[in-house]
Design a protein around this motif. Structure first.
Motif, PDB file in Angstrom:
ATOM      1  N   ILE A  82      40.350  55.068  83.206  1.00 45.01           N
ATOM      2  CA  ILE A  82      38.895  55.143  83.041  1.00 45.01           C
ATOM      3  C   ILE A  82      38.457  54.332  81.828  1.00 45.01           C
ATOM      4  CG2 ILE A  82      36.987  56.712  82.471  1.00 45.01           C
ATOM      5  CD1 ILE A  82      38.464  58.827  84.202  1.00 45.01           C
ATOM      6  N   ALA A  83      39.194  54.451  80.718  1.00 44.71           N
ATOM      7  CA  ALA A  83      38.865  53.668  79.520  1.00 44.71           C
ATOM      8  C   ALA A  83      38.916  52.170  79.829  1.00 44.71           C
ATOM      9  CB  ALA A  83      39.828  54.015  78.385  1.00 44.71           C
ATOM     10  N   ALA A  84      39.946  51.743  80.565  1.00 48.33           N
ATOM     11  CA  ALA A  84      40.079  50.321  80.910  1.00 48.33           C
ATOM     12  C   ALA A  84      38.925  49.865  81.796  1.00 48.33           C
ATOM     13  CB  ALA A  84      41.421  50.074  81.597  1.00 48.33           C
ATOM     14  N   ASP A  85      38.484  50.745  82.711  1.00 43.69           N
ATOM     15  CA  ASP A  85      37.383  50.374  83.594  1.00 43.69           C
ATOM     16  C   ASP A  85      36.060  50.289  82.833  1.00 43.69           C
ATOM     17  OD1 ASP A  85      36.539  49.803  86.375  1.00 43.69           O
ATOM     18  OD2 ASP A  85      35.270  51.576  86.053  1.00 43.69           O
ATOM     19  N   ILE A  86      35.840  51.218  81.912  1.00 43.15           N
ATOM     20  CA  ILE A  86      34.614  51.157  81.091  1.00 43.15           C
ATOM     21  C   ILE A  86      34.624  49.878  80.248  1.00 43.15           C
ATOM     22  CG2 ILE A  86      33.402  52.234  79.143  1.00 43.15           C
ATOM     23  CD1 ILE A  86      34.253  54.962  80.310  1.00 43.15           C
ATOM     24  N   GLU A  87      35.778  49.539  79.684  1.00 46.13           N
ATOM     25  CA  GLU A  87      35.884  48.301  78.900  1.00 46.13           C
ATOM     26  C   GLU A  87      35.593  47.092  79.782  1.00 46.13           C
ATOM     27  OE1 GLU A  87      38.980  46.107  75.805  1.00 46.13           O
ATOM     28  OE2 GLU A  87      39.625  47.893  76.902  1.00 46.13           O
ATOM     29  N   ARG A  88      36.109  47.108  81.025  1.00 46.89           N
ATOM     30  CA  ARG A  88      35.860  45.998  81.960  1.00 46.89           C
ATOM     31  C   ARG A  88      34.365  45.878  82.263  1.00 46.89           C
ATOM     32  NH1 ARG A  88      34.323  45.786  86.792  1.00 46.89           N
ATOM     33  NH2 ARG A  88      34.547  48.035  87.138  1.00 46.89           N
ATOM     34  N   TRP A 116      26.902  47.087  80.331  1.00 51.37           N
ATOM     35  CA  TRP A 116      26.349  47.702  79.125  1.00 51.37           C
ATOM     36  C   TRP A 116      26.554  46.723  77.979  1.00 51.37           C
ATOM     37  CZ3 TRP A 116      30.140  51.320  81.449  1.00 51.37           C
ATOM     38  CH2 TRP A 116      29.531  52.186  82.362  1.00 51.37           C
ATOM     39  N   ARG A 117      25.511  46.455  77.231  1.00 52.45           N
ATOM     40  CA  ARG A 117      25.567  45.455  76.157  1.00 52.45           C
ATOM     41  C   ARG A 117      25.658  46.138  74.792  1.00 52.45           C
ATOM     42  NH1 ARG A 117      24.967  40.619  78.084  1.00 52.45           N
ATOM     43  NH2 ARG A 117      23.977  40.270  80.116  1.00 52.45           N
ATOM     44  N   LEU A 129      39.570  57.280  73.075  1.00 51.49           N
ATOM     45  CA  LEU A 129      40.398  56.072  73.013  1.00 51.49           C
ATOM     46  C   LEU A 129      39.541  54.845  72.740  1.00 51.49           C
ATOM     47  CD1 LEU A 129      43.142  54.667  73.420  1.00 51.49           C
ATOM     48  CD2 LEU A 129      42.664  54.650  75.875  1.00 51.49           C
ATOM     49  N   LEU A 130      38.415  54.709  73.421  1.00 55.10           N
ATOM     50  CA  LEU A 130      37.529  53.555  73.233  1.00 55.10           C
ATOM     51  C   LEU A 130      36.875  53.559  71.860  1.00 55.10           C
ATOM     52  CD1 LEU A 130      35.941  53.519  76.785  1.00 55.10           C
ATOM     53  CD2 LEU A 130      37.511  51.809  75.840  1.00 55.10           C
ATOM     54  N   ARG A 131      36.615  54.750  71.311  1.00 59.88           N
ATOM     55  CA  ARG A 131      36.061  54.814  69.951  1.00 59.88           C
ATOM     56  C   ARG A 131      37.100  54.367  68.929  1.00 59.88           C
ATOM     57  NH1 ARG A 131      33.915  60.060  68.218  1.00 59.88           N
ATOM     58  NH2 ARG A 131      32.827  58.858  66.659  1.00 59.88           N
ATOM     59  N   ARG A 132      38.362  54.786  69.107  1.00 60.06           N
ATOM     60  CA  ARG A 132      39.416  54.365  68.186  1.00 60.06           C
ATOM     61  C   ARG A 132      39.602  52.850  68.215  1.00 60.06           C
ATOM     62  NH1 ARG A 132      42.145  58.861  70.263  1.00 60.06           N
ATOM     63  NH2 ARG A 132      43.501  57.531  71.519  1.00 60.06           N
ATOM     64  N   GLN A 133      39.371  52.258  69.361  1.00 62.44           N
ATOM     65  CA  GLN A 133      39.520  50.807  69.505  1.00 62.44           C
ATOM     66  C   GLN A 133      38.285  50.048  69.029  1.00 62.44           C
ATOM     67  OE1 GLN A 133      40.386  50.558  73.692  1.00 62.44           O
ATOM     68  NE2 GLN A 133      42.580  50.921  73.393  1.00 62.44           N
ATOM     69  N   GLY A 134      37.238  50.789  68.649  1.00 57.19           N
ATOM     70  CA  GLY A 134      36.027  50.147  68.155  1.00 57.19           C
ATOM     71  C   GLY A 134      35.132  49.595  69.242  1.00 57.19           C
ATOM     72  N   ILE A 135      35.356  49.997  70.503  1.00 54.22           N
ATOM     73  CA  ILE A 135      34.558  49.493  71.622  1.00 54.22           C
ATOM     74  C   ILE A 135      33.285  50.316  71.800  1.00 54.22           C
ATOM     75  CG2 ILE A 135      34.562  49.167  74.142  1.00 54.22           C
ATOM     76  CD1 ILE A 135      37.636  48.607  73.780  1.00 54.22           C
ATOM     77  N   LEU A 136      33.395  51.632  71.565  1.00 54.36           N
ATOM     78  CA  LEU A 136      32.240  52.526  71.637  1.00 54.36           C
ATOM     79  C   LEU A 136      32.005  53.151  70.270  1.00 54.36           C
ATOM     80  CD1 LEU A 136      32.857  54.495  74.964  1.00 54.36           C
ATOM     81  CD2 LEU A 136      31.459  52.445  74.628  1.00 54.36           C
ATOM     82  N   ALA A 157      27.229  54.596  72.568  1.00 57.20           N
ATOM     83  CA  ALA A 157      26.678  53.243  72.646  1.00 57.20           C
ATOM     84  C   ALA A 157      27.821  52.242  72.534  1.00 57.20           C
ATOM     85  CB  ALA A 157      25.654  53.015  71.533  1.00 57.20           C
ATOM     86  N   VAL A 158      27.591  51.062  73.083  1.00 58.69           N
ATOM     87  CA  VAL A 158      28.562  49.978  72.953  1.00 58.69           C
ATOM     88  C   VAL A 158      28.484  49.458  71.521  1.00 58.69           C
ATOM     89  CG1 VAL A 158      29.256  47.712  73.795  1.00 58.69           C
ATOM     90  CG2 VAL A 158      28.274  49.391  75.376  1.00 58.69           C
ATOM     91  N   ALA A 159      29.631  49.398  70.868  1.00 56.49           N
ATOM     92  CA  ALA A 159      29.664  48.944  69.469  1.00 56.49           C
ATOM     93  C   ALA A 159      29.405  47.444  69.396  1.00 56.49           C
ATOM     94  CB  ALA A 159      31.013  49.276  68.846  1.00 56.49           C
TER      95      ALA A 159
END
Length: 202
Positions: A9-15, A22-23, A51-58, A67-69
């Motif tokens: 799911i994290a990979a799909d949201i990132e994609r 989402w911008r 996971l996405l927050r730790r990666q700085g994506i969200l 929100a998208v970072a």
């Protein structure tokens, strides 16, 4: 199975973010809505989001919309001895016996006790922008000048976690030596800066 699901799911949201659905700065659907969309338990979405927050994506706090970072801004370091204008915090400190390298940098005997601390410096958005580890002997003293050497270093696990980058990513390293009025070292420091967020001009 649940672990693999939240990573998918994290990979799909990132994609979907990369595709422009989402911008940066834009809000995502709520965790509840994402759980319905992906047909999973809300806790699975929470794991994906963490996971996405730790990666700085969200970005976004608990119980608030995500929100998208924005990508980290590229900053220019012109004075490695200047005051940091944003927030910072001491994240670790202690004493150590000077290794031969540290002893040479501080101009002290090997194995003499030195003090050290690590500062995490944040950008205006609250993200980690720089880690500064300083060493000195005895009490901290005022300095009259400073000299610098510039190189690179590979991030260790702790540094990588702070910057939300993969371990072994190449980063900029500024070795700072503060000199007293007599020209002898009174403090040394390693400034570690992610290469994708900084350029040096000294």
């Amino acid at each position: 199975m649940a672990e693999a699901r939240h990573r998918r799911i994290a990979a799909d949201i990132e994609r979907r973010i990369a595709a422009g659905e989402w911008r940066p700065g834009g809000q995502l659907p709520s965790r509840v809505d994402l759980a319905i969309e992906y047909d999973v338990h809300e806790q699975t979405v929470r794991l994906a989001v963490a996971l996405l927050r730790r990666q700085g994506i969200l970005e976004g706090k608990a119980r608030r919309r995500l929100a998208v970072a924005y990508p980290p801004a590229v900053r220019t370091l012109t004075d490695p001895d200047g005051d940091w204008p944003y927030g910072r915090e001491v994240i670790d400190a202690g004493t150590c016996r000077a290794s031969s390298d540290l002893a040479a940098r501080l101009d002290i005997p090997v194995r003499v006790t030195a003090r050290w601390e690590t500062l995490e410096c944040w950008d205006p958005g609250g993200r980690s922008a720089m880690l500064v580890t300083s060493w000195w002997r005895g009490r901290r003293r005022h300095h009259a000048s400073a000299v610098f050497e510039v190189g690179t270093v590979r991030l260790d696990a702790r540094q990588a976690q702070a910057f939300r980058l993969p371990m072994d990513t190449v980063a900029l390293l500024v070795q700072r030596t503060r000199l007293g009025a007599g020209g002898l070292p009174v403090e040394v420091a390693d400034l570690v800066l992610p290469a994708d967020r900084w350029q040096l001009r000294m």
